[in-house]
Design an enzyme around this catalytic site. Structure first.
Site, PDB file in Angstrom:
ATOM      1  N   HIS A 236      57.680  36.126 -30.164  1.00 29.04           N
ATOM      2  CA  HIS A 236      59.094  35.868 -29.833  1.00 29.04           C
ATOM      3  C   HIS A 236      59.976  36.123 -31.052  1.00 29.04           C
ATOM      4  CE1 HIS A 236      58.164  34.245 -25.962  1.00 29.04           C
ATOM      5  NE2 HIS A 236      57.596  33.126 -26.402  1.00 29.04           N
TER       6      HIS A 236
ATOM      7  N   HIS B 223      58.379  36.749 -22.704  1.00 29.26           N
ATOM      8  CA  HIS B 223      57.096  36.459 -22.057  1.00 29.26           C
ATOM      9  C   HIS B 223      56.603  37.617 -21.205  1.00 29.26           C
ATOM     10  CE1 HIS B 223      57.544  31.877 -22.607  1.00 29.26           C
ATOM     11  NE2 HIS B 223      56.721  32.382 -23.508  1.00 29.26           N
TER      12      HIS B 223
ATOM     13  N   HIS C 196      51.483  33.720 -30.745  1.00 32.10           N
ATOM     14  CA  HIS C 196      52.375  33.867 -29.585  1.00 32.10           C
ATOM     15  C   HIS C 196      53.841  33.678 -29.997  1.00 32.10           C
ATOM     16  CE1 HIS C 196      53.683  33.193 -25.308  1.00 32.10           C
ATOM     17  NE2 HIS C 196      54.589  32.435 -25.925  1.00 32.10           N
ATOM     18  N   GLU C 197      54.105  32.607 -30.727  1.00 33.71           N
ATOM     19  CA  GLU C 197      55.492  32.318 -31.109  1.00 33.71           C
ATOM     20  C   GLU C 197      56.064  33.411 -32.010  1.00 33.71           C
ATOM     21  OE1 GLU C 197      57.138  30.185 -29.554  1.00 33.71           O
ATOM     22  OE2 GLU C 197      55.414  29.222 -28.623  1.00 33.71           O
TER      23      GLU C 197
END
Lengths: 77, 169
Positions: free
Chosen positions: B124, B130, B120-121
């Protein structure tokens, strides 16, 4: 008026400041009768998480706020 | 999916990463493998290639820290915020920080699965913000998915391909 520290509302305010760009509203006039920025941001948060958009801090909204999550804000300024 | 304002992305497809320190929750070799696997999630569906370096400044600097850890965004102790990462840019951009006050795991559902958090990170760190799709990897709330059978959800695939294009086969 500032929300009491440690209360659910205070927690929610911190959450919305951190992740939904809620500006600190402690300096706003108590005579302001418009919808509060807190409630508008709460509605925005509820929309993002597909919760019922009430603008009211209810149990389901608090439950989502308490879930483990990423620290990046959900809304860009 | 959503991207950061200005569609921030890396200017070329070769992105470097460096693991600056380790969590005591897992053996170092396991952290190395999990980080590689989490980056591969994005490399499988895009032209991105990740190159590990062990010294100097990488595009994606990876570290574990607790509370105030050198940026303007202190962690909050156990639970709550698990990690954060900065959008692509010079300096702090791309850097990925994990909250050392969490318990990270790699093969169990106890604690927080490092692969799930890291994948997930890194979204980014590559330019994705998101997603509002609860099934997407880029949805902001943690959920466990088995790393051995993980497939990048469609929403995330479309997101990364909107920035970098599709993988050349």
């Amino acid at each position: 008026a500032p929300l009491p520290p440690g209360s659910n509302a205070s927690f929610a305010e911190d959450y919305l400041e951190k992740f939904f760009d809620l500006k600190n509203t402690n300096t706003s006039s108590s005579n302001n009768r418009r919808v509060s920025p807190f409630n508008l941001k709460l509605r925005e948060m509820q929309q993002f998480f597909r919760l019922e958009e009430t603008g009211v801090l209810d149990e389901k909204t608090l439950e989502v706020m308490n879930k483990p999550r990423c620290g990046i804000p959900d809304m860009a300024e | 999916y959503s991207t950061f304002p200005g569609n921030l992305k890396w200017p070329n497809n070769n992105v470097t990463y460096r693991i600056e320190n380790y969590t005591p929750d897992l053996p170092r070799s396991e952290v190395d493998q999990v980080i590689k696997d989490a980056l591969d999630v994005w490399a499988k569906v895009s032209p991105l290639r990740f190159i590990r370096i062990n010294s100097g400044v990488a595009d994606i600097m990876i570290s574990f820290g607790r509370r105030e850890h050198g940026d303007a965004y202190p962690f909050d102790g156990p639970d709550g915020t698990l990690a954060h990462a900065f959008a692509p840019s010079a300096g702090l951009g791309g850097d990925t920080h994990f909250d050392e006050d969490e318990t990270f795991t790699s093969h169990t559902t106890a604690g927080y699965n490092l692969f799930n958090v890291a994948a997930h990170e890194f979204g980014h760190a590559l330019g994705l913000s998101h997603s509002t799709d609860p099934g997407a990897l880029m949805y902001p709330i943690y959920s466990y998915r088995d790393p051995s059978t993980f497939v990048l959800p469609f929403d995330d695939m479309k997101g990364i391909q909107s920035l970098y294009g599709v993988k050349n086969t």
